[in-house]
Design an enzyme around this catalytic site. Structure first.
Site, short mmCIF file in Angstrom:
data_model
loop_
_atom_site.label_atom_id
_atom_site.label_comp_id
_atom_site.label_asym_id
_atom_site.label_seq_id
_atom_site.Cartn_x
_atom_site.Cartn_y
_atom_site.Cartn_z
N ARG A 213 0.84 -1.20 0.00
CA ARG A 213 0.00 0.00 0.00
C ARG A 213 0.88 1.25 0.00
O ARG A 213 0.61 2.21 -0.73
CB ARG A 213 -0.92 0.00 1.22
CG ARG A 213 -2.10 -0.96 1.12
CD ARG A 213 -3.07 -0.77 2.28
NE ARG A 213 -2.63 -1.40 3.52
CZ ARG A 213 -2.94 -2.64 3.89
NH1 ARG A 213 -3.67 -3.41 3.10
NH2 ARG A 213 -2.52 -3.13 5.05
N PHE A 229 -11.47 -4.14 -6.33
CA PHE A 229 -11.52 -5.01 -5.15
C PHE A 229 -10.96 -4.24 -3.96
O PHE A 229 -10.07 -4.70 -3.25
CB PHE A 229 -10.73 -6.30 -5.37
CG PHE A 229 -11.04 -7.03 -6.64
CD1 PHE A 229 -12.14 -7.87 -6.72
CD2 PHE A 229 -10.23 -6.88 -7.76
CE1 PHE A 229 -12.43 -8.56 -7.90
CE2 PHE A 229 -10.50 -7.56 -8.94
CZ PHE A 229 -11.61 -8.41 -9.02
N ASP A 251 -15.91 -2.21 -5.19
CA ASP A 251 -16.01 -3.46 -4.44
C ASP A 251 -17.45 -3.94 -4.50
O ASP A 251 -18.37 -3.14 -4.65
CB ASP A 251 -15.56 -3.27 -2.98
CG ASP A 251 -15.16 -4.59 -2.32
OD1 ASP A 251 -13.95 -4.92 -2.33
OD2 ASP A 251 -16.06 -5.29 -1.81
N SER A 252 -17.63 -5.25 -4.36
CA SER A 252 -18.98 -5.82 -4.42
C SER A 252 -19.71 -5.71 -3.08
O SER A 252 -20.93 -5.89 -3.03
CB SER A 252 -18.92 -7.29 -4.85
OG SER A 252 -18.17 -8.05 -3.90
N ASP A 301 -6.41 -5.95 -6.82
CA ASP A 301 -6.07 -6.78 -5.65
C ASP A 301 -7.24 -7.72 -5.36
O ASP A 301 -7.93 -7.58 -4.35
CB ASP A 301 -5.76 -5.88 -4.45
CG ASP A 301 -5.29 -6.69 -3.24
OD1 ASP A 301 -4.81 -7.82 -3.43
OD2 ASP A 301 -5.43 -6.19 -2.11
N CYS A 341 -3.11 -13.46 -4.68
CA CYS A 341 -2.86 -14.10 -3.39
C CYS A 341 -3.18 -15.60 -3.47
O CYS A 341 -3.30 -16.26 -2.44
CB CYS A 341 -3.67 -13.44 -2.28
SG CYS A 341 -5.46 -13.56 -2.51
#
Length: 396
Positions: A213, A229, A251-252, A301, A341
């Site tokens: 970040r 995301f 974002d969802s 991300d 990830c």
């Protein structure tokens, strides 16, 4: 010392001799003494030579996880105390004083404690127990954590898919002390974040992205930014603090975006420069492509697309799609910070996926930085699987 044991097939002791902690079911020739899930077993080669001790897991493809290769070492409370103390001492050396009050204290296999994850959030510990071996010693481990760290508030977040592979059910709740506040505030690099330890992603926050970040924030000055995301706005806040012209965050989850707005306000950042968009990232990126939107910095991300190598092919398609769309949305000279990830996707494969996306998008790009998880999420050299987070910063 346990009389129960597993005998490996001829020639299948190589990984154990190389000190890899996982023994797969296909390497086991026979099991002696009817060990229960999580019970300590001796590990022997086909000739009967003792190789060490492991935790037995009858339901998992990872049939045993090595506790120790020292054939004289006993798996008892003193053993766990020594391993926890070593992990704590290591963190003192890699987390600069004042940088943050939230970081990983114990990182499973890489700290010699397979299946145990412990994260510090200010005055709270969050514990994840992910294997039969750690489950069998749960009470001892929790008591030692309280005594050795000196924090009385411990919350359990053993609610991840990997427990099902071990034949374990999900479990969450207060292990000691009181329930964490909602939200709980932490800080890193001078930025304040509200985290939800009870329902938030992972153990409440993406602690592994702290350094990344900061790095992305350094690249944001005077750039228009799209953060995909975004969860609770980590990269978005760093971009704004780094002088971004404006930031659109997608974002969802409505709950995650509410946390993000709270974080923006808590850090006194200009609300007019931040737009929060709830939606499916794949759909949003396609709509932006169709509207010919352009950005100077895009952050990808996403959550884990592949838990295992067997799922890598399907995951590769997802990574290819979002990176292809992102490249098409970048201005000339624009920067893409893209992450995976997924443990089932290697760093080499991820770079090939991103390269293929750039090719299909018709752009030339070069790597300006390669990123990984922070040092508190340490990676033991004998356990490369611990290096799950891959990041590439490239410029078109």
């Amino acid at each position: 010392m346990s009389s129960k044991s597993i005998i490996l097939k001829t020639g299948r002791e190589k990984s154990v001799l190389h000190r890899h902690p996982w023994i797969f079911s296909g390497a086991v020739d026979q099991v002696n003494g009817s060990p229960q899930a999580g019970e300590t077993v001796l590990v022997r080669n086909a000739s009967g030579d003792l190789l060490g001790s492991a935790a037995f897991s009858p339901a998992s493809q990872i049939r045993a996880r090595m506790w120790t290769w020292d054939t004289e070492e006993t798996i008892d409370e003193a053993f766990f105390q020594k391993r926890i103390e070593k992990a704590l001492e290591f963190r003192k050396g890699v987390i600069p004083a004042g940088e943050t009050d939230a970081y990983r204290l114990i990182h499973g296999e890489s700290d010699g404690l397979p299946g145990l994850v412990v994260d510090l959030y200010g005055d709270w510990l969050v514990v994840q127990i992910l294997s039969c071996g750690a489950e069998a010693h749960r009470e001892t481990l929790v008591r030692l954590l309280e005594e050795l760290i000196g924090i009385g508030n411990i919350y359990e977040r053993s609610d991840v898919d990997v427990r099902q592979l071990e034949g374990l059910t999900d479990r969450t709740g207060v292990l000691h002390g009181v329930r964490p506040p909602d939200p709980l505030w932490i800080h890193e690099n001078g930025v304040k974040f509200a985290v939800d330890l009870v329902k938030g992603q992972k153990t409440g926050f993406y602690l592994d992205q702290r350094a990344n970040r900061h790095r992305v924030g350094q690249l944001a000055e005077s750039r228009s930014v799209l953060n995909c995301f975004c969860y609770s706005g980590g990269f978005s806040l760093y971009a704004l603090m780094g002088g971004a012209k404006d930031v659109i965050s997608v974002d969802s989850s409505a709950e995650a975006l509410n946390l993000a707005r709270l974080n923006l306000q808590a850090n006194s950042l200009p609300a007019q420069k931040a737009e929060w968009l709830q939606g499916d990232v794949f759909h949003v990126l396609r709509e932006m492509r169709d509207r010919a939107r352009k950005f100077d910095l895009i952050i990808l991300d996403p959550p884990k697309f592949a838990h295992t190598a067997a799922q890598a092919e399907k995951a590769a398609r997802g990574y290819k799609d979002i990176n292809l769309l992102a490249f098409k949305l970048l201005n000339s000279g624009g920067i893409l910070a893209t992450f995976s990830c997924s443990g089932g996707v290697s760093a080499d494969l991820f770079q090939k996926i991103v390269a293929g996306a750039a090719l299909d998008a018709g752009v030339d790009a070069r790597i300006i930085d390669l990123l990984r998880q922070g040092p508190d999420h340490s990676v033991a050299l004998n356990f490369p699987e611990g290096a799950y987070l891959k990041g590439i910063i490239c410029q078109v």
